[in-house]
Design a protein around this motif. Structure first.
Motif, PDB file in Angstrom:
ATOM      1  N   GLU A  72      43.862   6.747  -6.987  1.00 34.94           N
ATOM      2  CA  GLU A  72      45.225   7.270  -7.007  1.00 34.94           C
ATOM      3  C   GLU A  72      45.833   7.247  -5.610  1.00 34.94           C
ATOM      4  O   GLU A  72      45.187   7.572  -4.614  1.00 34.94           O
ATOM      5  N   LYS A  73      47.103   6.830  -5.550  1.00 34.65           N
ATOM      6  CA  LYS A  73      47.906   6.853  -4.319  1.00 34.65           C
ATOM      7  C   LYS A  73      47.225   6.123  -3.163  1.00 34.65           C
ATOM      8  O   LYS A  73      47.230   6.570  -2.017  1.00 34.65           O
ATOM      9  N   LYS A  74      46.643   4.981  -3.527  1.00 35.54           N
ATOM     10  CA  LYS A  74      46.096   4.035  -2.569  1.00 35.54           C
ATOM     11  C   LYS A  74      46.616   2.655  -2.940  1.00 35.54           C
ATOM     12  O   LYS A  74      47.161   2.449  -4.023  1.00 35.54           O
ATOM     13  N   ILE A  75      46.425   1.687  -2.023  1.00 36.28           N
ATOM     14  CA  ILE A  75      46.764   0.300  -2.323  1.00 36.28           C
ATOM     15  C   ILE A  75      45.469  -0.462  -2.540  1.00 36.28           C
ATOM     16  O   ILE A  75      44.602  -0.505  -1.659  1.00 36.28           O
ATOM     17  N   THR A  76      45.332  -1.039  -3.721  1.00 33.27           N
ATOM     18  CA  THR A  76      44.162  -1.840  -4.061  1.00 33.27           C
ATOM     19  C   THR A  76      44.598  -3.287  -4.209  1.00 33.27           C
ATOM     20  O   THR A  76      45.479  -3.595  -5.010  1.00 33.27           O
ATOM     21  N   ALA A  77      43.994  -4.178  -3.424  1.00 32.48           N
ATOM     22  CA  ALA A  77      44.313  -5.604  -3.480  1.00 32.48           C
ATOM     23  C   ALA A  77      43.267  -6.341  -4.281  1.00 32.48           C
ATOM     24  O   ALA A  77      42.075  -6.001  -4.255  1.00 32.48           O
ATOM     25  N   MET A  78      43.712  -7.380  -4.983  1.00 34.28           N
ATOM     26  CA  MET A  78      42.815  -8.244  -5.739  1.00 34.28           C
ATOM     27  C   MET A  78      42.974  -9.657  -5.201  1.00 34.28           C
ATOM     28  O   MET A  78      44.080 -10.204  -5.199  1.00 34.28           O
ATOM     29  N   ILE A  79      41.873 -10.228  -4.743  1.00 37.78           N
ATOM     30  CA  ILE A  79      41.889 -11.568  -4.172  1.00 37.78           C
ATOM     31  C   ILE A  79      40.935 -12.463  -4.946  1.00 37.78           C
ATOM     32  O   ILE A  79      40.095 -11.993  -5.695  1.00 37.78           O
ATOM     33  N   GLU A 117      36.003  -0.745   0.262  1.00 40.04           N
ATOM     34  CA  GLU A 117      37.014  -0.520   1.283  1.00 40.04           C
ATOM     35  C   GLU A 117      37.353  -1.848   1.949  1.00 40.04           C
ATOM     36  O   GLU A 117      36.461  -2.663   2.233  1.00 40.04           O
ATOM     37  N   THR A 118      38.629  -2.058   2.191  1.00 39.25           N
ATOM     38  CA  THR A 118      39.094  -3.348   2.689  1.00 39.25           C
ATOM     39  C   THR A 118      38.397  -3.749   3.983  1.00 39.25           C
ATOM     40  O   THR A 118      37.989  -4.907   4.152  1.00 39.25           O
ATOM     41  N   THR A 119      38.235  -2.819   4.896  1.00 38.82           N
ATOM     42  CA  THR A 119      37.586  -3.141   6.159  1.00 38.82           C
ATOM     43  C   THR A 119      36.187  -3.691   5.935  1.00 38.82           C
ATOM     44  O   THR A 119      35.787  -4.691   6.552  1.00 38.82           O
ATOM     45  N   LYS A 120      35.447  -3.077   5.030  1.00 37.18           N
ATOM     46  CA  LYS A 120      34.085  -3.540   4.760  1.00 37.18           C
ATOM     47  C   LYS A 120      34.082  -4.903   4.076  1.00 37.18           C
ATOM     48  O   LYS A 120      33.288  -5.784   4.430  1.00 37.18           O
ATOM     49  N   ILE A 121      34.958  -5.088   3.100  1.00 32.03           N
ATOM     50  CA  ILE A 121      35.003  -6.359   2.382  1.00 32.03           C
ATOM     51  C   ILE A 121      35.271  -7.510   3.345  1.00 32.03           C
ATOM     52  O   ILE A 121      34.683  -8.592   3.240  1.00 32.03           O
ATOM     53  N   PHE A 122      36.135  -7.289   4.330  1.00 34.62           N
ATOM     54  CA  PHE A 122      36.514  -8.367   5.234  1.00 34.62           C
ATOM     55  C   PHE A 122      35.593  -8.512   6.440  1.00 34.62           C
ATOM     56  O   PHE A 122      35.644  -9.542   7.128  1.00 34.62           O
ATOM     57  N   GLN A 137      47.330 -10.733   4.195  1.00 30.73           N
ATOM     58  CA  GLN A 137      48.145  -9.677   3.614  1.00 30.73           C
ATOM     59  C   GLN A 137      47.276  -8.583   3.005  1.00 30.73           C
ATOM     60  O   GLN A 137      47.510  -7.389   3.222  1.00 30.73           O
ATOM     61  N   ALA A 138      46.256  -8.967   2.272  1.00 33.49           N
ATOM     62  CA  ALA A 138      45.334  -7.986   1.703  1.00 33.49           C
ATOM     63  C   ALA A 138      44.715  -7.135   2.802  1.00 33.49           C
ATOM     64  O   ALA A 138      44.608  -5.907   2.670  1.00 33.49           O
ATOM     65  N   ALA A 139      44.313  -7.780   3.884  1.00 36.31           N
ATOM     66  CA  ALA A 139      43.693  -7.046   4.988  1.00 36.31           C
ATOM     67  C   ALA A 139      44.674  -6.098   5.654  1.00 36.31           C
ATOM     68  O   ALA A 139      44.299  -5.000   6.092  1.00 36.31           O
ATOM     69  N   ARG A 140      45.942  -6.496   5.718  1.00 35.88           N
ATOM     70  CA  ARG A 140      46.954  -5.669   6.384  1.00 35.88           C
ATOM     71  C   ARG A 140      47.353  -4.453   5.570  1.00 35.88           C
ATOM     72  O   ARG A 140      47.530  -3.363   6.125  1.00 35.88           O
ATOM     73  N   VAL A 141      47.529  -4.628   4.256  1.00 37.33           N
ATOM     74  CA  VAL A 141      48.210  -3.577   3.491  1.00 37.33           C
ATOM     75  C   VAL A 141      47.302  -2.698   2.643  1.00 37.33           C
ATOM     76  O   VAL A 141      47.685  -1.585   2.288  1.00 37.33           O
ATOM     77  N   SER A 142      46.102  -3.183   2.296  1.00 40.78           N
ATOM     78  CA  SER A 142      45.345  -2.473   1.267  1.00 40.78           C
ATOM     79  C   SER A 142      44.312  -1.516   1.836  1.00 40.78           C
ATOM     80  O   SER A 142      43.802  -1.692   2.947  1.00 40.78           O
ATOM     81  N   ASP A 143      44.009  -0.515   1.028  1.00 43.06           N
ATOM     82  CA  ASP A 143      42.914   0.413   1.325  1.00 43.06           C
ATOM     83  C   ASP A 143      41.602  -0.097   0.742  1.00 43.06           C
ATOM     84  O   ASP A 143      40.534   0.101   1.325  1.00 43.06           O
ATOM     85  N   TYR A 144      41.704  -0.733  -0.430  1.00 45.68           N
ATOM     86  CA  TYR A 144      40.534  -1.282  -1.116  1.00 45.68           C
ATOM     87  C   TYR A 144      40.843  -2.716  -1.534  1.00 45.68           C
ATOM     88  O   TYR A 144      41.991  -3.050  -1.830  1.00 45.68           O
ATOM     89  N   THR A 145      39.801  -3.542  -1.551  1.00 44.02           N
ATOM     90  CA  THR A 145      39.965  -4.942  -1.955  1.00 44.02           C
ATOM     91  C   THR A 145      38.901  -5.305  -2.967  1.00 44.02           C
ATOM     92  O   THR A 145      37.728  -4.939  -2.812  1.00 44.02           O
TER      93      THR A 145
END
Length: 264
Positions: free
Chosen positions: A42-49, A242-247, A221-229
Motif C-alpha cells: 500500500e502507498k508504494k510504487i511497484t515497478a514491473m520489468i 526492494e528496487t535497490t536490491k533488485i538492481f 525509470q524503474a530504478a528512479r521511481v519505484s520502491d519495489y521491482t
C-alpha cells in the motif's frame, strides 16, 4: 469512491493492497502467466520489468479486470484487493475499476473538452452538482500537475494538448473518481524526456495517497521511481524485492542478466 465495497467491505491484510496467489492467465489455449504469487504494498510504487511478451502487462491489466474485454481470456488462482477476491462472482467490474484506475501506454483522451474528460467518471457515477464536479475537476487537475497549464482553456479540446499534457490529463481523469490504486502501463514510453520527467515527478507526489503499480521497459525509470521491482520472464515472476536490491544484488542470475543487458 475511496473504500467503497466490491461485494462488501474487507479489512486490510497488513500493509498489502493487492495480492495474487497461484495466479495464471490464458488467452484461449495460450498461457500468458504461470502461478504468479505477488504482493503490491500500500502507498508504494511497484515497478514491473521484463522483456516484451513476458506477461507483465497482462498481469497489470488483470488487477482491474481490463483483460475481461479480450475474447478467450480466463484466469486461475486468486487475486485479492484488500483481501477480497477481484474475480469474485458478485464483484461489479465497473466499481472495481473505480477503485483500481488505469492509465495506458498512449494517452487516450476522449473527444471532448479538457473539463469534460476529467468530469466523465463523475457523470457516470451520477454526480449532479455542478459545483462539486467543478471542484473535483480542479482538484484532480492540480493533483496531476496540470491545472496551471490548462485552467484558462478548460472548454478547449483535449486533443489540443501536447502528448505529455494528454497523459497527465488521463491521470487526472483517473484521479477524479478517487481510486485507491493507480495502474500505469508504460505511461511515458511515447513521451519526450521532459514530459517523462514530469510523469515521474508526479508519481512521487501521488504515492503518499495512492498505491501505484507501473509496467515499464525503461529500467532506469524503474530504478528512479519505484520502491519495489518485480522481474517477469516467460509468463513467470522470477523475482521481486526492494528496487535497490533488485538492481544491485538480485537473487536470480536471470534478473542480473536482464538488468545488465545480456538478454532482453
Amino acid at each position: 469512491m475511496r473504500g467503497g465495497p466490491l461485494e462488501q467491505s474487507a479489512p486490510m491484510s497488513g500493509n498489502l493492497k493487492i495480492e495474487t496467489k497461484g495466479f495464471s492467465a490464458f488467452y484461449g489455449k495460450t498461457q500468458a502467466l504461470r502461478n504468479v504469487n505477488f504482493s503490491v504494498p500500500e502507498k508504494k510504487i511497484t515497478a514491473m520489468i521484463g522483456p516484451s511478451g513476458c506477461g507483465k502487462s497482462t498481469f497489470l491489466r488483470s488487477l482491474n479486470r481490463m483483460n475481461d474485454f479480450i475474447p478467450g481470456f480466463r484466469m486461475e488462482g486468486s487475486a485479492l484487493l484488500d483481501g477480497e477476491e477481484i474475480y469474485g462472482a458478485a464483484v461489479n467490474p465497473v466499481l472495481l475499476r473505480q477503485r483500481v484506475g488505469m492509465v495506458f501506454q498512449k494517452p487516450n483522451p476522449f473527444q471532448m473538452s479538457i473539463f469534460e474528460n476529467v468530469a466523465y467518471g463523475l457523470r457516470i457515477q451520477g454526480v449532479k452538482s455542478s459545483s462539486l464536479v467543478s471542484d473535483i475537476v480542479e482538484k484532480s487537475l492540480r493533483a496531476a500537475a496540470l491545472w496551471d497549464e490548462v485552467k484558462d482553456r478548460l472548454k478547449g479540446s483535449a486533443f489540443a494538448l501536447s502528448g505529455g499534457q494528454q497523459q497527465r490529463l488521463c491521470i487526472a481523469r483517473a484521479l477524479a473518481v478517487e481510486p485507491e490504486v493507480i495502474l500505469l502501463d508504460e505511461p511515458a514510453s511515447a513521451l519526450d524526456p521532459i514530459s517523462t520527467a514530469r510523469i515521474e515527478e508526479l508519481m512521487q507526489d501521488l504515492k503518499d495517497r495512492y498505491t501505484i503499480a507501473i509496467v515499464t521497459h525503461n529500467m532506469q525509470q524503474a530504478a528512479r521511481v519505484s520502491d519495489y521491482t518485480a522481474f517477469f520472464l516467460d509468463g513467470t515472476l522470477v523475482e521481486v524485492g526492494e528496487t535497490t536490491k533488485i538492481f544491485t544484488n538480485p537473487d536470480d542470475s536471470r534478473t542480473e542478466d536482464y538488468i545488465t543487458g545480456r538478454f532482453g
